[in-house]
Enzyme design. Structure first.
Site, PDB file in Angstrom:
ATOM      1  N   SER A 190       0.837  -1.195   0.000  1.00 29.62           N
ATOM      2  CA  SER A 190       0.000   0.000   0.000  1.00 29.62           C
ATOM      3  C   SER A 190       0.882   1.259   0.000  1.00 29.62           C
ATOM      4  O   SER A 190       1.732   1.417  -0.868  1.00 29.62           O
ATOM      5  CB  SER A 190      -0.954  -0.037   1.195  1.00 29.62           C
ATOM      6  OG  SER A 190      -1.799   1.089   1.220  1.00 29.62           O
ATOM      7  N   ASP A 288      -8.473  -4.934  -6.290  1.00 31.54           N
ATOM      8  CA  ASP A 288      -8.099  -3.646  -5.697  1.00 31.54           C
ATOM      9  C   ASP A 288      -8.547  -2.553  -6.656  1.00 31.54           C
ATOM     10  O   ASP A 288      -8.189  -2.564  -7.838  1.00 31.54           O
ATOM     11  CB  ASP A 288      -6.582  -3.591  -5.491  1.00 31.54           C
ATOM     12  CG  ASP A 288      -6.114  -2.330  -4.803  1.00 31.54           C
ATOM     13  OD1 ASP A 288      -6.937  -1.429  -4.553  1.00 31.54           O
ATOM     14  OD2 ASP A 288      -4.904  -2.232  -4.518  1.00 31.54           O
TER      15      ASP A 288
END
Length: 344
Positions: A190, A288
């Site tokens: 991330s 995602d």
């Protein structure tokens, strides 16, 4: 947002193993409580909710750890190493000897995720992940704390990442091999993946050797809305609105998402063509919502003439690697292990 909240909930339950779904759903609930509409963040409550674990010099699953705290900043580096075979040496951390004088031992500098705002090097989920990483790769690891937004905006996290790289490089007890040097890889998930890129760029510009970058669903973005952002908005734990909040909290006030920190290889980025940039392993989760930005990053590396390997996990969501209960976790660990092998 695609579909109703109930539809999105049922879809994510169908795809994600139950214990992983519960874990990430709890994070989402707490994150929603911590973010404020005025752009501020409830740090006191965040620290209370974030389960932290101490380092341990007595090995757990063959790995021991200890902490180093920078006195000038208060930031913590947690160091992980494989336990010595002789259990009489347990609970003794020898900082006089290198990791090895014959074999090469990779040292993975790990930057935790949390959208630049959440988590720490001693958060339980990242402590466990780093232990698994060390055991799988037969490596050492240094998990790095960095100043978090919105209290500390760009470029604070990058500056702390650069300082961590310099610190690791200067530790003689992290050296290995016949050349007696520190064999460094950068890794992160991330926002940590985002930090990996920007620290690696600075290192390449300064001719500091980094052997490879590992980016697990790295946090990138831009002003325009991509197909995956529209299609997956709110469907698997995260909304576009969530992502926008974190960018506003991290970027300099008044900046938009085409800032080079966010839109790497975008219209305002200076690029990395001609730099001796490390090889990269980029892992993209197919569920995602910012996958299009991650795939654009891979293409940007290729256009720049850099070596990159893409691992696209079609049915993986964010956080799939927190628990070893799915095939994607096994694939990730295998790929990272191969990536940091001395002969690769």
């Amino acid at each position: 947002m695609t579909g109703s909240n109930e539809d999105n909930l049922n879809e994510s339950k169908r795809v994600v193993p139950l214990n992983t779904w519960v874990l990430i759903s709890n994070f989402k609930l707490s994150y929603n409580l911590l973010r404020r509409s005025d752009g501020t963040f409830n740090r006191e409550l965040a620290e209370f909710l974030d389960r932290k674990v101490p380092a341990n010099t007595i090995p757990v699953d063959g790995v021991f750890s200890f902490d180093h705290v920078d006195r000038s900043t208060g930031l913590l580096n947690r160091v992980y190493q494989m336990a010595p075979a002789n259990n009489a040496q347990w609970d003794i951390v020898n900082l006089e000897k290198p990791l090895s004088t014959t074999e090469i031992v990779p040292v993975i500098i790990f930057f935790h995720g949390g959208s630049f705002t959440h988590s720490s090097a001693n958060s339980a989920i990242y402590d466990t992940f780093c232990r698994r990483l060390v055991k799988t790769c037969k490596a050492a690891a240094v998990s790095v704390d960095y100043r978090r937004s919105p209290e500390h905006r760009y470029p604070c996290a990058y500056e702390d990442g650069n300082a961590a790289l310099k610190w690791v490089k200067s530790r003689t007890w992290l050296q290995s091999g016949k050349d007696s040097k520190v064999y460094v890889y950068l890794a992160g998930d991330s926002s940590g993946g985002n930090i990996v890129h920007h620290v690696a760029v600075r290192a390449a510009e300064a001719e500091v050797e980094v052997l490879g970058n590992i980016l697990v669903h790295p946090l990138f973005g831009g002003q325009m809305r991509t197909e995956s952002e529209v299609k997956l908005d709110g469907k698997y734990f995260v909304t576009v609105q969530d992502r926008d909040w974190y960018w506003r909290a991290f970027l300099p006030e008044g900046e938009d998402r085409d800032h080079p920190a966010c839109n790497t290889f975008g219209p305002r980025d200076k690029g990395i063509q001609g730099l001796k940039f490390p090889k990269s392993l980029v892992v993209v989760a197919g569920l995602d919502l910012i996958q299009d930005w991650q795939l654009a990053y891979v293409e940007g590396l290729r256009i720049s003439g850099q070596e990159v390997k893409l691992i696209f996990l079609k049915e993986a969501t964010i956080g799939f690697y927190f628990l070893p209960n799915n095939k994607h976790f096994c694939r990730l660990m295998e790929e990272i292990g191969n990536f940091v092998k001395p002969d690769c």
